[in-house]
Design a protein around this motif. Sequence first.
Motif, mmCIF file in Angstrom:
data_model
loop_
_atom_site.group_PDB
_atom_site.id
_atom_site.type_symbol
_atom_site.label_atom_id
_atom_site.label_comp_id
_atom_site.label_asym_id
_atom_site.label_seq_id
_atom_site.Cartn_x
_atom_site.Cartn_y
_atom_site.Cartn_z
ATOM 1 N N ILE A 208 9.935 0.480 6.481
ATOM 2 C CA ILE A 208 8.603 0.922 6.903
ATOM 3 C C ILE A 208 7.691 1.055 5.692
ATOM 4 C CG2 ILE A 208 7.299 2.818 7.968
ATOM 5 C CD1 ILE A 208 9.825 3.373 9.683
ATOM 6 N N THR B 288 0.083 3.511 10.767
ATOM 7 C CA THR B 288 1.084 2.452 10.568
ATOM 8 C C THR B 288 1.349 1.703 11.861
ATOM 9 O OG1 THR B 288 2.141 3.633 8.745
ATOM 10 C CG2 THR B 288 3.473 1.992 9.899
ATOM 11 N N ILE C 179 -1.472 0.426 3.406
ATOM 12 C CA ILE C 179 -1.478 1.696 4.130
ATOM 13 C C ILE C 179 -1.025 2.809 3.188
ATOM 14 C CG2 ILE C 179 -0.513 2.980 6.084
ATOM 15 C CD1 ILE C 179 0.067 0.236 7.393
ATOM 16 N N GLN D 30 4.128 -0.787 4.808
ATOM 17 C CA GLN D 30 2.927 -0.024 4.447
ATOM 18 C C GLN D 30 2.341 -0.509 3.134
ATOM 19 O OE1 GLN D 30 4.786 3.845 4.515
ATOM 20 N NE2 GLN D 30 4.036 4.320 6.587
ATOM 21 N N ASN E 24 2.169 5.490 1.354
ATOM 22 C CA ASN E 24 3.246 4.563 1.726
ATOM 23 C C ASN E 24 4.595 5.232 1.474
ATOM 24 O OD1 ASN E 24 2.844 4.532 -1.052
ATOM 25 N ND2 ASN E 24 3.626 2.455 -1.290
ATOM 26 N N ALA F 150 8.167 1.419 15.520
ATOM 27 C CA ALA F 150 8.166 0.759 14.208
ATOM 28 C C ALA F 150 9.495 0.058 13.961
ATOM 29 C CB ALA F 150 7.884 1.778 13.107
ATOM 30 N N ALA G 270 6.349 6.781 10.031
ATOM 31 C CA ALA G 270 5.799 5.948 11.104
ATOM 32 C C ALA G 270 4.767 6.734 11.914
ATOM 33 C CB ALA G 270 6.919 5.458 12.006
#
Length: 243
Positions: free
Chosen positions: A78, A98, A87, A82, A90, A58, A94
């Motif tokens: 990250i 993701t 995603i 997300q 969030n 990631a 990772a």
Amino acid sequence: MKRLLNLRLRRPRTGRRAGAALALAALTVPLTVAFSSPAPAAAASPCTAYRGPYQKQAEKFLGLRADGRQTPSDCRAIRAFQTSHGITPNIGYAGPITWGVMRVVARQKAAGHQPNKARKCPRNKGRIACVDLTRQISWIQDGSKLVFGPVPIRTGRNGFETRTGAKRIYWRHLHHVSTLYDVPMPYSQFFDGGQAFHSISGSVWSAPGSHGCVNMRSKDAKKYWSLLRNGDDVHVFGRKPGT
């Protein structure tokens, strides 16, 4: 004194967050598809201090220092990815979902202006909508000329796969509502049984996928509606990751 201390602790780091967001946007926008869409602020969920199993991958994808260690700035980047790709949760972890979305986005970005470079979609059909399950993208072409796209899509989940092969649009319904799931399916263009192109209100990257339809962002589904007609060809090929 206690009140003043609380105010200091709650002060947001707006400059750093804004910088991370700008850097992330530059990294995740491919040549022909703008993938990000308006989403709730990443601050809606707490940021985790734990590293995920795909931490290093990631970090590399996001252009961060790929040392495999979770830092507050790593987590914020990250988490922003997300949030912009639907995603949940969030929290900057990772995990496999993701990383799976990041891999799909990388394939979509690599498609660039030549999504049919491998010639997997027929070029002798005139106007045709191509659906690449592997890269989760779709585009419209006339012969070898790219007319629109590629755009990101969300196809059938495991057990409800979007069927491959040569199809044709046989019915269009602008304000369709699913009789099976009682959900709106705007700009529906059916090409195989109950499977159709149509827009969704959520993210086209969110797992696990549709019940077989080709989900699209509203602006992309609207453009498909203006470009396609009953009788136009559709070609579905490849295999969606995880199915």
